[in-house]
Design a protein around this motif. Structure first.
Motif, PDB file in Angstrom:
ATOM      1  N   LYS A  78       0.639  -1.176  -0.035  1.00  0.00           N
ATOM      2  CA  LYS A  78      -0.016  -0.070   0.174  1.00  0.00           C
ATOM      3  C   LYS A  78       1.095   1.324   0.012  1.00  0.00           C
ATOM      4  O   LYS A  78       2.002   1.133   0.458  1.00  0.00           O
ATOM      5  N   PRO A  79       0.308   2.290  -0.638  1.00  0.00           N
ATOM      6  CA  PRO A  79       1.016   3.589  -0.507  1.00  0.00           C
ATOM      7  C   PRO A  79       1.405   3.919   1.084  1.00  0.00           C
ATOM      8  O   PRO A  79       0.867   3.663   1.883  1.00  0.00           O
ATOM      9  N   GLY A  80       2.769   4.294   1.012  1.00  0.00           N
ATOM     10  CA  GLY A  80       3.276   4.796   2.427  1.00  0.00           C
ATOM     11  C   GLY A  80       4.113   3.984   3.145  1.00  0.00           C
ATOM     12  O   GLY A  80       4.570   3.983   4.001  1.00  0.00           O
ATOM     13  N   MET A  81       3.988   2.662   2.559  1.00  0.00           N
ATOM     14  CA  MET A  81       4.670   1.350   3.170  1.00  0.00           C
ATOM     15  C   MET A  81       6.389   1.469   2.994  1.00  0.00           C
ATOM     16  O   MET A  81       6.509   2.064   1.954  1.00  0.00           O
ATOM     17  N   VAL A  82       6.863   1.185   3.917  1.00  0.00           N
ATOM     18  CA  VAL A  82       8.478   1.108   3.761  1.00  0.00           C
ATOM     19  C   VAL A  82       8.906  -0.320   3.441  1.00  0.00           C
ATOM     20  O   VAL A  82       8.582  -1.204   3.975  1.00  0.00           O
ATOM     21  N   ILE A  88       5.934  -1.997  -7.950  1.00  0.00           N
ATOM     22  CA  ILE A  88       6.269  -1.862  -6.414  1.00  0.00           C
ATOM     23  C   ILE A  88       6.372  -0.377  -5.984  1.00  0.00           C
ATOM     24  O   ILE A  88       5.615   0.137  -5.303  1.00  0.00           O
ATOM     25  N   GLU A  89       7.462   0.215  -6.660  1.00  0.00           N
ATOM     26  CA  GLU A  89       7.584   1.536  -6.222  1.00  0.00           C
ATOM     27  C   GLU A  89       6.736   2.554  -6.474  1.00  0.00           C
ATOM     28  O   GLU A  89       6.037   3.453  -5.716  1.00  0.00           O
ATOM     29  N   ASP A  90       6.124   2.409  -7.455  1.00  0.00           N
ATOM     30  CA  ASP A  90       4.747   3.120  -7.994  1.00  0.00           C
ATOM     31  C   ASP A  90       3.624   2.906  -6.949  1.00  0.00           C
ATOM     32  O   ASP A  90       3.098   3.900  -6.574  1.00  0.00           O
ATOM     33  N   ARG A  91       3.428   1.752  -6.668  1.00  0.00           N
ATOM     34  CA  ARG A  91       2.414   1.084  -5.701  1.00  0.00           C
ATOM     35  C   ARG A  91       2.754   1.929  -4.001  1.00  0.00           C
ATOM     36  O   ARG A  91       1.794   2.535  -3.581  1.00  0.00           O
ATOM     37  N   ILE A  92       3.918   1.759  -3.707  1.00  0.00           N
ATOM     38  CA  ILE A  92       4.088   2.373  -2.339  1.00  0.00           C
ATOM     39  C   ILE A  92       4.433   3.889  -2.585  1.00  0.00           C
ATOM     40  O   ILE A  92       4.650   4.531  -1.393  1.00  0.00           O
ATOM     41  N   ASP A  93       4.403   4.327  -3.799  1.00  0.00           N
ATOM     42  CA  ASP A  93       4.810   5.802  -3.954  1.00  0.00           C
ATOM     43  C   ASP A  93       6.018   6.369  -3.160  1.00  0.00           C
ATOM     44  O   ASP A  93       6.007   7.283  -2.693  1.00  0.00           O
ATOM     45  N   ALA A  94       7.108   5.458  -3.407  1.00  0.00           N
ATOM     46  CA  ALA A  94       8.527   5.676  -2.803  1.00  0.00           C
ATOM     47  C   ALA A  94       9.277   4.794  -3.418  1.00  0.00           C
ATOM     48  O   ALA A  94       9.064   3.772  -4.113  1.00  0.00           O
ATOM     49  N   ASP A  95      10.601   4.963  -2.943  1.00  0.00           N
ATOM     50  CA  ASP A  95      11.707   4.036  -3.516  1.00  0.00           C
ATOM     51  C   ASP A  95      11.934   3.075  -2.267  1.00  0.00           C
ATOM     52  O   ASP A  95      11.537   3.403  -1.204  1.00  0.00           O
ATOM     53  N   MET A  96      12.082   1.725  -2.795  1.00  0.00           N
ATOM     54  CA  MET A  96      12.512   0.767  -1.813  1.00  0.00           C
ATOM     55  C   MET A  96      13.805   1.034  -1.112  1.00  0.00           C
ATOM     56  O   MET A  96      14.381   1.821  -1.587  1.00  0.00           O
ATOM     57  N   VAL A  97      13.836   0.620   0.103  1.00  0.00           N
ATOM     58  CA  VAL A  97      15.048   0.820   0.771  1.00  0.00           C
ATOM     59  C   VAL A  97      16.125  -0.462   0.914  1.00  0.00           C
ATOM     60  O   VAL A  97      15.719  -1.342   0.421  1.00  0.00           O
ATOM     61  N   ASP A  98      17.286  -0.322   1.073  1.00  0.00           N
ATOM     62  CA  ASP A  98      18.187  -1.332   0.933  1.00  0.00           C
ATOM     63  C   ASP A  98      18.614  -1.852   2.301  1.00  0.00           C
ATOM     64  O   ASP A  98      18.100  -1.266   3.377  1.00  0.00           O
TER      65      ASP A  98
END
Length: 147
Positions: A26-30, A48-58
């Motif tokens: 969902k949007p806003g998830m890390v 996935i990044e479009d869906r969470i509206d953010a970059d994934m973290v490493d």
């Protein structure tokens, strides 16, 4: 199936749902991504990044995450160790999505290996989803403890 005519651009959980929707993101998830390599599915990563509206973290993120995407191949070593490492930053109640090459693809991981490794790492296997042409996703969670 949608109850609305035309469909439009409304997002649904029906058959047209994308892979990120099938993963319950969902949007806003890390989301922490581990095991990325040149063979990972870039279209899935973008979805996935479009869906969470953010970059994934490493792995260097250093804070809690809502879910972990763990790309894993048969040549990556001990799956139990990989799963235990993936738990490091995972918030309680979060899930690890273990992404493995589909059966018949190079470096595919046998389902029995996942079923064996999960409980040793303290995880329970809940769901498997096809998320791209070459990759399957298995949802692993910490089992609920009786109150």
């Amino acid at each position: 199936m949608s109850a609305t005519a035309g469909g439009g651009s409304t997002q649904t959980d029906g058959p047209a749902a994308g892979p990120a929707d099938r993963l319950g993101l969902k949007p806003g998830m890390v989301i922490q991504e581990l095991g990325w390599d040149n063979d990972t599915d870039d279209a899935l990563r973008v979805a996935i990044e479009d869906r969470i509206d953010a970059d994934m973290v490493d792995g260097d993120y250093g804070n809690v995450v809502d879910a972990v995407l763990l790309w894993w191949r048969s040549e990556d070593g001990d799956l139990v160790d990989g799963l235990v490492d993936a738990l490091t930053d995972l918030v309680g109640g979060g899930a690890i999505w273990l992404l493995t090459p589909k059966v018949g693809r190079p470096n595919s991981v046998d389902a029995a290996d996942i079923a064996e490794a999960a409980p040793i790492a303290g995880l329970a296997q809940t769901t498997t989803a096809a998320v791209s042409k070459d990759w399957s996703a298995t949802r692993l969670v910490a089992p609920k403890t009786p109150a």
